[in-house]
Design a protein around this motif. Structure first.
Motif, PDB file in Angstrom:
ATOM      1  N   THR A   1      -8.420  14.089   3.636  1.00 30.07           N
ATOM      2  CA  THR A   1      -9.122  12.896   3.167  1.00 30.07           C
ATOM      3  C   THR A   1      -8.544  12.415   1.841  1.00 30.07           C
ATOM      4  OG1 THR A   1     -11.140  13.639   4.255  1.00 30.07           O
ATOM      5  CG2 THR A   1     -11.372  11.934   2.586  1.00 30.07           C
ATOM      6  N   ALA A   2      -8.333  13.353   0.916  1.00 25.25           N
ATOM      7  CA  ALA A   2      -7.754  12.988  -0.383  1.00 25.25           C
ATOM      8  C   ALA A   2      -6.347  12.434  -0.206  1.00 25.25           C
ATOM      9  CB  ALA A   2      -7.739  14.210  -1.298  1.00 25.25           C
ATOM     10  N   PHE A   3      -5.584  13.047   0.725  1.00 29.64           N
ATOM     11  CA  PHE A   3      -4.217  12.582   0.981  1.00 29.64           C
ATOM     12  C   PHE A   3      -4.230  11.174   1.562  1.00 29.64           C
ATOM     13  CE2 PHE A   3       0.012  12.535   2.742  1.00 29.64           C
ATOM     14  CZ  PHE A   3       0.732  13.355   1.911  1.00 29.64           C
ATOM     15  N   LEU A   4      -5.186  10.902   2.468  1.00 31.93           N
ATOM     16  CA  LEU A   4      -5.285   9.578   3.080  1.00 31.93           C
ATOM     17  C   LEU A   4      -5.622   8.518   2.032  1.00 31.93           C
ATOM     18  CD1 LEU A   4      -5.363   7.710   5.520  1.00 31.93           C
ATOM     19  CD2 LEU A   4      -7.738   8.401   5.909  1.00 31.93           C
ATOM     20  N   VAL A   5      -6.494   8.862   1.104  1.00 34.45           N
ATOM     21  CA  VAL A   5      -6.831   7.932   0.024  1.00 34.45           C
ATOM     22  C   VAL A   5      -5.580   7.578  -0.782  1.00 34.45           C
ATOM     23  CG1 VAL A   5      -8.117   7.690  -2.138  1.00 34.45           C
ATOM     24  CG2 VAL A   5      -9.233   8.663  -0.122  1.00 34.45           C
ATOM     25  N   CYS A   6      -4.741   8.600  -1.059  1.00 34.87           N
ATOM     26  CA  CYS A   6      -3.492   8.351  -1.803  1.00 34.87           C
ATOM     27  C   CYS A   6      -2.537   7.471  -1.002  1.00 34.87           C
ATOM     28  CB  CYS A   6      -2.811   9.679  -2.141  1.00 34.87           C
ATOM     29  SG  CYS A   6      -3.714  10.680  -3.324  1.00 34.87           S
ATOM     30  N   LEU A   7      -2.447   7.707   0.320  1.00 36.14           N
ATOM     31  CA  LEU A   7      -1.578   6.879   1.160  1.00 36.14           C
ATOM     32  C   LEU A   7      -1.974   5.415   1.093  1.00 36.14           C
ATOM     33  CD1 LEU A   7      -1.003   8.810   4.531  1.00 36.14           C
ATOM     34  CD2 LEU A   7       0.577   8.446   2.659  1.00 36.14           C
ATOM     35  N   VAL A   8      -3.271   5.160   1.225  1.00 42.78           N
ATOM     36  CA  VAL A   8      -3.763   3.780   1.190  1.00 42.78           C
ATOM     37  C   VAL A   8      -3.527   3.172  -0.194  1.00 42.78           C
ATOM     38  CG1 VAL A   8      -5.805   2.330   1.395  1.00 42.78           C
ATOM     39  CG2 VAL A   8      -5.448   4.216   2.997  1.00 42.78           C
ATOM     40  N   ALA A   9      -3.805   3.952  -1.247  1.00 44.12           N
ATOM     41  CA  ALA A   9      -3.646   3.443  -2.611  1.00 44.12           C
ATOM     42  C   ALA A   9      -2.194   3.103  -2.926  1.00 44.12           C
ATOM     43  CB  ALA A   9      -4.169   4.479  -3.606  1.00 44.12           C
ATOM     44  N   LEU A  10      -1.246   3.860  -2.330  1.00 40.64           N
ATOM     45  CA  LEU A  10       0.182   3.633  -2.577  1.00 40.64           C
ATOM     46  C   LEU A  10       0.784   2.617  -1.610  1.00 40.64           C
ATOM     47  CD1 LEU A  10       1.323   7.327  -3.181  1.00 40.64           C
ATOM     48  CD2 LEU A  10       1.190   5.507  -4.892  1.00 40.64           C
ATOM     49  N   GLY A  11      -0.046   2.068  -0.714  1.00 40.26           N
ATOM     50  CA  GLY A  11       0.460   1.083   0.241  1.00 40.26           C
ATOM     51  C   GLY A  11       1.374   1.689   1.288  1.00 40.26           C
ATOM     52  N   MET A  12       1.143   2.956   1.665  1.00 38.07           N
ATOM     53  CA  MET A  12       1.994   3.640   2.630  1.00 38.07           C
ATOM     54  C   MET A  12       1.298   3.854   3.963  1.00 38.07           C
ATOM     55  SD  MET A  12       3.574   6.391  -0.068  1.00 38.07           S
ATOM     56  CE  MET A  12       4.683   7.159   1.081  1.00 38.07           C
ATOM     57  N   ALA A  13       0.225   3.107   4.196  1.00 40.58           N
ATOM     58  CA  ALA A  13      -0.499   3.201   5.474  1.00 40.58           C
ATOM     59  C   ALA A  13      -0.557   1.801   6.074  1.00 40.58           C
ATOM     60  CB  ALA A  13      -1.894   3.771   5.253  1.00 40.58           C
ATOM     61  N   PRO A  14       0.511   1.370   6.783  1.00 37.57           N
ATOM     62  CA  PRO A  14       0.602  -0.023   7.220  1.00 37.57           C
ATOM     63  C   PRO A  14      -0.308  -0.390   8.387  1.00 37.57           C
ATOM     64  CG  PRO A  14       2.471   1.243   8.032  1.00 37.57           C
ATOM     65  CD  PRO A  14       1.714   2.147   7.130  1.00 37.57           C
ATOM     66  N   SER A  15      -0.901   0.579   9.087  1.00 33.71           N
ATOM     67  CA  SER A  15      -1.703   0.266  10.266  1.00 33.71           C
ATOM     68  C   SER A  15      -3.176   0.630  10.052  1.00 33.71           C
ATOM     69  CB  SER A  15      -1.159   1.047  11.471  1.00 33.71           C
ATOM     70  OG  SER A  15      -2.057   0.950  12.557  1.00 33.71           O
ATOM     71  N   PRO A  16      -4.129  -0.179  10.588  1.00 35.37           N
ATOM     72  CA  PRO A  16      -5.552   0.214  10.507  1.00 35.37           C
ATOM     73  C   PRO A  16      -5.857   1.461  11.333  1.00 35.37           C
ATOM     74  CG  PRO A  16      -5.269  -1.758  11.868  1.00 35.37           C
ATOM     75  CD  PRO A  16      -3.958  -1.500  11.212  1.00 35.37           C
ATOM     76  N   LEU A  17      -4.957   1.805  12.267  1.00 39.95           N
ATOM     77  CA  LEU A  17      -5.160   3.034  13.056  1.00 39.95           C
ATOM     78  C   LEU A  17      -5.050   4.294  12.206  1.00 39.95           C
ATOM     79  CD1 LEU A  17      -3.130   2.215  16.308  1.00 39.95           C
ATOM     80  CD2 LEU A  17      -5.596   2.136  15.975  1.00 39.95           C
ATOM     81  N   VAL A  18      -4.676   4.121  10.943  1.00 35.50           N
ATOM     82  CA  VAL A  18      -4.523   5.282  10.062  1.00 35.50           C
ATOM     83  C   VAL A  18      -5.832   6.066   9.923  1.00 35.50           C
ATOM     84  CG1 VAL A  18      -5.088   4.098   7.888  1.00 35.50           C
ATOM     85  CG2 VAL A  18      -3.464   5.999   7.880  1.00 35.50           C
ATOM     86  N   VAL A  19      -6.975   5.426  10.192  1.00 34.55           N
ATOM     87  CA  VAL A  19      -8.254   6.144  10.083  1.00 34.55           C
ATOM     88  C   VAL A  19      -8.334   7.284  11.099  1.00 34.55           C
ATOM     89  CG1 VAL A  19      -9.522   4.176   9.175  1.00 34.55           C
ATOM     90  CG2 VAL A  19      -9.379   4.498  11.640  1.00 34.55           C
TER      91      VAL A  19
END
Length: 245
Positions: free
Chosen positions: A115-133
């Protein structure tokens, strides 16, 4: 068993948090430095930045490491040194409850890191798809699979020195599960990567993170589920054999 772990780590929460930083440092090093040297890579017929390619794999590896280390050394200490399970089995709880409780806590710990890693991915703009959830339930499955196998393996360990085998297994999995390079870069040896259980976790998380779901994901889920239940069954039977017979 899960409630007991929560009570214990409430006093040593720094140990819990520290496990998150290793994959985070890898992520920063690739995002800020190494990724610019490599440039772009090909994935599913399109070109993406190298950092976006590696980040989901680091997330999957983080779930694996969190689950493995919690289900090996901690379980061994409780089994051999603290004699905790002997006390637990004197209650109405059975060996399957002990195994499921310990694995459940390891999965929760892995989910915390993910969860913490996913937050960092989104914050850094490294999660280009909404399927990332969907990477979160994927990481829960990875944690369940590796925690089950880790606990099963721990029941066969005799001394603390046997834990040298843990990084001997997890490090090659980390390096050779299409974590840092596409499967195509391995040439004719790429099929060997599919024998790595982490490869299936990496493929699952990467597919969701980059918005490229495929039918092959059902195969990756099946492999991880089979691994989880095999590990859980062996762990419960070994606890039976060690403490009840």
């Amino acid at each position: 068993m899960v409630e007991r772990s929560v009570m214990v780590y409430r006093r040593t929460w720094l140990i819990l948090v520290s496990g998150f930083f290793e994959p985070l440092f890898y992520l920063f090093s690739i995002r800020i430095g190494f990724g610019k040297l490599v440039g772009d890579v090909e994935f599913a017929g399109r070109t993406i930045p190298y950092a976006e390619f590696v980040a989901p794999a680091l997330m999957a590896a983080s779930a694996m490491n969190g689950a493995v280390y919690d289900s090996t050394m901690n379980v061994f200490f409780k089994l051999k040194q603290a004699k905790l399970y002997e006390a637990v089995l004197a209650t109405p709880m059975g060996s399957a409850d002990v195994a499921l409780g310990e694995i459940g806590w390891a999965v929760l710990r892995g989910m915390l890191y993910s969860t913490a890693f996913l937050v960092c991915l989104v914050a850094l703009g490294m999660a280009p798809s909404p399927l990332v959830v969907f990477t979160l339930p994927a990481c829960v499955l990875i944690g369940f699979a590796f925690a089950s196998v880790g606990m099963a393996a721990t029941t066969f360990m005799r001394t603390w020195s046997d834990f040298e085998y843990v990084p001997t297994v997890t490090l090659p999995l980390f390096l050779f599960s299409a974590t840092f390079y596409p499967v195509a870069s391995y040439g004719g040896w790429g099929w060997l990567l599919q024998f790595s259980p982490l490869y299936h976790g990496v493929a699952l998380v990467r597919g969701f993170s980059l918005g490229e779901p495929t039918w092959a994901m059902f195969l990756h889920v099946a492999v991880l589920v089979a691994l989880a239940f095999a590990g859980l069954t062996v762990a419960a039977r070994r606890i039976d054999a060690l403490l009840l017979k």
